[in-house]
Design an enzyme around this catalytic site. Structure first.
Site, PDB file in Angstrom:
ATOM      1  N   HIS A 213      42.486  25.265  43.888  1.00 48.64           N
ATOM      2  CA  HIS A 213      42.685  26.543  44.581  1.00 48.64           C
ATOM      3  C   HIS A 213      43.709  26.374  45.700  1.00 48.64           C
ATOM      4  O   HIS A 213      43.614  25.425  46.491  1.00 48.64           O
ATOM      5  CB  HIS A 213      41.382  27.010  45.235  1.00 48.64           C
ATOM      6  CG  HIS A 213      40.291  27.361  44.273  1.00 48.64           C
ATOM      7  ND1 HIS A 213      40.035  28.651  43.878  1.00 48.64           N
ATOM      8  CD2 HIS A 213      39.386  26.585  43.623  1.00 48.64           C
ATOM      9  CE1 HIS A 213      38.998  28.653  43.049  1.00 48.64           C
ATOM     10  NE2 HIS A 213      38.591  27.417  42.877  1.00 48.64           N
TER      11      HIS A 213
ATOM     12  N   HIS B 102      41.042  22.899  38.038  1.00 50.81           N
ATOM     13  CA  HIS B 102      41.987  23.763  38.756  1.00 50.81           C
ATOM     14  C   HIS B 102      41.890  23.477  40.243  1.00 50.81           C
ATOM     15  O   HIS B 102      40.835  23.125  40.761  1.00 50.81           O
ATOM     16  CB  HIS B 102      41.731  25.247  38.482  1.00 50.81           C
ATOM     17  CG  HIS B 102      40.305  25.655  38.697  1.00 50.81           C
ATOM     18  ND1 HIS B 102      39.306  25.416  37.778  1.00 50.81           N
ATOM     19  CD2 HIS B 102      39.704  26.273  39.745  1.00 50.81           C
ATOM     20  CE1 HIS B 102      38.165  25.877  38.237  1.00 50.81           C
ATOM     21  NE2 HIS B 102      38.363  26.392  39.433  1.00 50.81           N
TER      22      HIS B 102
HETATM   23  P1  5GP Z   1      35.777  27.733  40.565  1.00 45.64           P
HETATM   24  O1  5GP Z   1      34.588  28.437  41.141  1.00 45.64           O
HETATM   25  O2  5GP Z   1      35.494  27.235  39.163  1.00 45.64           O
HETATM   26  O3  5GP Z   1      36.335  26.660  41.451  1.00 45.64           O
HETATM   27  O4  5GP Z   1      36.916  28.826  40.494  1.00 45.64           O
HETATM   28  C1  5GP Z   1      37.140  29.677  39.431  1.00 45.64           C
HETATM   29  C2  5GP Z   1      38.111  30.721  39.908  1.00 45.64           C
HETATM   30  O5  5GP Z   1      38.717  31.319  38.782  1.00 45.64           O
HETATM   31  C3  5GP Z   1      37.486  31.851  40.727  1.00 45.64           C
HETATM   32  O6  5GP Z   1      38.135  31.934  41.976  1.00 45.64           O
HETATM   33  C4  5GP Z   1      37.715  33.090  39.869  1.00 45.64           C
HETATM   34  O7  5GP Z   1      38.002  34.224  40.651  1.00 45.64           O
HETATM   35  C5  5GP Z   1      38.899  32.685  39.028  1.00 45.64           C
HETATM   36  N1  5GP Z   1      38.945  33.290  37.695  1.00 45.64           N
HETATM   37  C6  5GP Z   1      37.929  33.342  36.795  1.00 45.64           C
HETATM   38  N2  5GP Z   1      38.338  33.939  35.645  1.00 45.64           N
HETATM   39  C7  5GP Z   1      39.650  34.243  35.838  1.00 45.64           C
HETATM   40  C8  5GP Z   1      40.638  34.867  35.016  1.00 45.64           C
HETATM   41  O8  5GP Z   1      40.389  35.277  33.882  1.00 45.64           O
HETATM   42  N3  5GP Z   1      41.886  35.019  35.538  1.00 45.64           N
HETATM   43  C9  5GP Z   1      42.208  34.583  36.803  1.00 45.64           C
HETATM   44  N4  5GP Z   1      43.458  34.781  37.223  1.00 45.64           N
HETATM   45  N5  5GP Z   1      41.296  34.000  37.614  1.00 45.64           N
HETATM   46  C10 5GP Z   1      40.046  33.834  37.145  1.00 45.64           C
END
Ligand code: 5GP
Ligand code: ZN
Length: 136
Positions: free
Chosen positions: A103, A101
């Protein structure tokens, strides 16, 4: 982790509801549930790729095009002052969900966030060693 257990697969396919701001055959863009700032969104491919290294090159190109387009729309509609694109790979880099993903983080003056790194230092000799390690 198995794809069947991947929360972003379920969200991307619409099996779990999300605040979707864009969708096409291959991507869904959703609002982050724990937003760093107002409008923080995530670009999700509908196919499961754990991280940048698994993402096919053509998909990587499309992610960047979507990021640019969405950031432009968000800048107009949310009147943000700046924008961070952030993409984490691996636990050491802060990745918590192992489905690729990107951001999209709108930034506002005095939003209280600190997304940038702490600068270190390196000698010219060190930079040369690293450059050789990467390029040779
Ligand atoms: P990472 O740390 O892997 O780059 O980012 C994961 C992101 O996913 C975090 O910003 C977290 O808030 C978001 N996130 C985790 N679970 C969910 C979810 O169930 N729904 C949504 N909309 N965001 C999520
Ligand atoms: Zn997945």
């Amino acid at each position: 982790m198995k794809k069947e257990d991947c929360i972003f697969c379920k969200i991307a396919h619409g099996d779990i509801p999300s605040s979707t701001i864009y969708e096409d055959d291959d991507f869904r863009i959703i609002l982050d549930l724990g937003p760093a700032t107002r409008g923080h969104a995530l670009i999700l491919p509908k196919s499961h790729y754990a991280d940048l290294f698994e993402l096919p090159q053509d998909m990587a190109g499309r992610v960047m095009m979507l990021a640019q387009k969405t950031a432009s729309v968000m800048r107009d509609k949310l009147s943000c002052d700046g924008f961070n694109l952030v993409q984490n790979n691996g636990e050491s880099a802060g990745q918590t969900v192992f489905h690729f993903h990107m951001h999209l983080i709108p930034r506002y003056e005095n939003d209280g966030q600190n997304i940038l790194w702490k600068p270190g230092s390196a000698s010219g000799e060190e930079l040369d060693i690293v450059r050789k390690q990467i390029t040779e």
